[in-house]
Design a protein around this motif. Structure first.
Motif, PDB file in Angstrom:
ATOM      1  N   TYR A  96       0.841  -1.190   0.000  1.00 33.34           N
ATOM      2  CA  TYR A  96       0.000   0.000   0.000  1.00 33.34           C
ATOM      3  C   TYR A  96       0.876   1.240   0.000  1.00 33.34           C
ATOM      4  CZ  TYR A  96      -3.785  -3.179   1.136  1.00 33.34           C
ATOM      5  OH  TYR A  96      -4.695  -4.212   1.098  1.00 33.34           O
ATOM      6  N   VAL A  98       1.057   4.910   1.076  1.00 40.16           N
ATOM      7  CA  VAL A  98       0.412   5.827   2.013  1.00 40.16           C
ATOM      8  C   VAL A  98       1.182   7.142   1.946  1.00 40.16           C
ATOM      9  CG1 VAL A  98      -0.670   4.136   3.523  1.00 40.16           C
ATOM     10  CG2 VAL A  98       1.713   4.684   3.875  1.00 40.16           C
ATOM     11  N   TYR A 120      -3.205   5.519  -1.094  1.00 37.59           N
ATOM     12  CA  TYR A 120      -3.883   6.387  -0.135  1.00 37.59           C
ATOM     13  C   TYR A 120      -3.122   7.713  -0.090  1.00 37.59           C
ATOM     14  CZ  TYR A 120      -6.502   2.338   1.538  1.00 37.59           C
ATOM     15  OH  TYR A 120      -7.341   1.242   1.624  1.00 37.59           O
ATOM     16  N   CYS A 121      -3.781   8.786  -0.523  1.00 37.14           N
ATOM     17  CA  CYS A 121      -3.133  10.097  -0.513  1.00 37.14           C
ATOM     18  C   CYS A 121      -4.190  11.185  -0.324  1.00 37.14           C
ATOM     19  CB  CYS A 121      -2.346  10.336  -1.806  1.00 37.14           C
ATOM     20  SG  CYS A 121      -3.341  10.408  -3.313  1.00 37.14           S
ATOM     21  N   HIS A 137      -8.469  10.720   4.146  1.00 39.13           N
ATOM     22  CA  HIS A 137      -7.891   9.712   5.053  1.00 39.13           C
ATOM     23  C   HIS A 137      -7.413  10.391   6.338  1.00 39.13           C
ATOM     24  CE1 HIS A 137      -8.186   7.250   1.510  1.00 39.13           C
ATOM     25  NE2 HIS A 137      -7.343   8.029   0.868  1.00 39.13           N
ATOM     26  N   CYS A 149      -3.163  12.999   5.729  1.00 40.48           N
ATOM     27  CA  CYS A 149      -3.294  11.594   5.362  1.00 40.48           C
ATOM     28  C   CYS A 149      -2.705  10.805   6.524  1.00 40.48           C
ATOM     29  CB  CYS A 149      -2.559  11.278   4.060  1.00 40.48           C
ATOM     30  SG  CYS A 149      -2.692   9.550   3.552  1.00 40.48           S
ATOM     31  N   ILE A 154      -4.596   4.439   8.636  1.00 39.49           N
ATOM     32  CA  ILE A 154      -4.668   3.523   7.488  1.00 39.49           C
ATOM     33  C   ILE A 154      -4.116   2.154   7.872  1.00 39.49           C
ATOM     34  CG2 ILE A 154      -3.783   3.081   5.157  1.00 39.49           C
ATOM     35  CD1 ILE A 154      -3.803   6.190   4.796  1.00 39.49           C
TER      36      ILE A 154
END
Length: 221
Positions: A96, A98, A120-121, A137, A149, A154
């Motif tokens: 992932y 991040v 994920y950003c 996030h 984030c 996460i």
């Protein structure tokens, strides 16, 4: 690798790329006051979320295309990253991304290399006069650091109790994630922060180094 199931959480700016793209954007397009905001983030005087939001608010939305073209032309992916992604797939290790970076440059730079669902950003809104950063996030109830984030949130969302959490990063934005990790692979400013907080880590410069570190663990686990 270990009795637990490995899962990798990898930073983007300054980790996957050779330099920090937010810093590059600010140096090229922002007025001088961005530098003071950056220093306050690094010293933890203000939160990452507050700092990144303030820095992008210095930039007019009408420059979206110019800024995007500049980053896509100048950002360099760190040596070995594509091979590293292939390695994680071969080994069946979930990867992932991040990132405290922004969707308008993170996603195009990773297109065709990492699935968008695994990225994920932060997001961006160019509908106003200046660039507005959105935070899909944000911190969960266990974090009050104003991460933007939130990497720890996460990790808590994706990792199971039997997950062996591997964090790869380079900066202050990776510190809270590193505190939750079973293994930290670090470079640049994150090395300094890990030393300050007595967090064990392995240093790296390229993703060939990262693969060697992970393969060594496979042999010794």
């Amino acid at each position: 690798m270990t009795a637990k199931k490995p899962m990798i959480f990898c930073d983007f700016d300054g980790t996957i790329t050779n330099s920090d793209n937010i810093i590059a954007i600010m140096k090229k397009f922002a007025p001088a006051e961005w530098d003071d905001i950056k220093d306050k983030v690094l010293s933890q005087e203000i939160s990452i979320k507050e700092g990144v939001g303030k820095m992008f608010a210095l930039l007019p939305s009408e420059k979206k295309e110019i800024i995007t073209e500049y980053i896509l032309a100048h950002a360099e992916i760190r040596d070995g990253f594509r091979e590293f992604v292939a390695f994680t797939k071969e080994e069946g290790i979930p990867l992932y991304i991040v990132s405290g970076g922004i969707d308008f440059f993170v996603e195009p730079l990773l297109d065709g290399v990492v699935e968008e669902a695994n990225i994920y950003c932060n997001h961006s809104d160019f509908s106003g006069e200046t660039i507005n950063i959105l935070w899909p996030h944000a911190c969960d109830e266990e974090c009050n650091n104003g991460c933007g984030c939130c990497k720890p949130s996460i990790i808590r969302k994706l990792a199971e109790t039997d997950t062996y959490k591997i964090v790869i990063g380079d900066s202050i934005t990776d510190l809270e994630a590193a505190k939750l990790a079973d293994q930290v692979i670090a470079r640049d400013f994150l090395i300094k922060k890990c030393e300050e907080h007595s967090i064990s880590f392995s240093p790296f410069e390229t993703f060939y180094d990262v693969m060697k570190i992970l393969k060594k663990r496979e042999v010794t686990a």
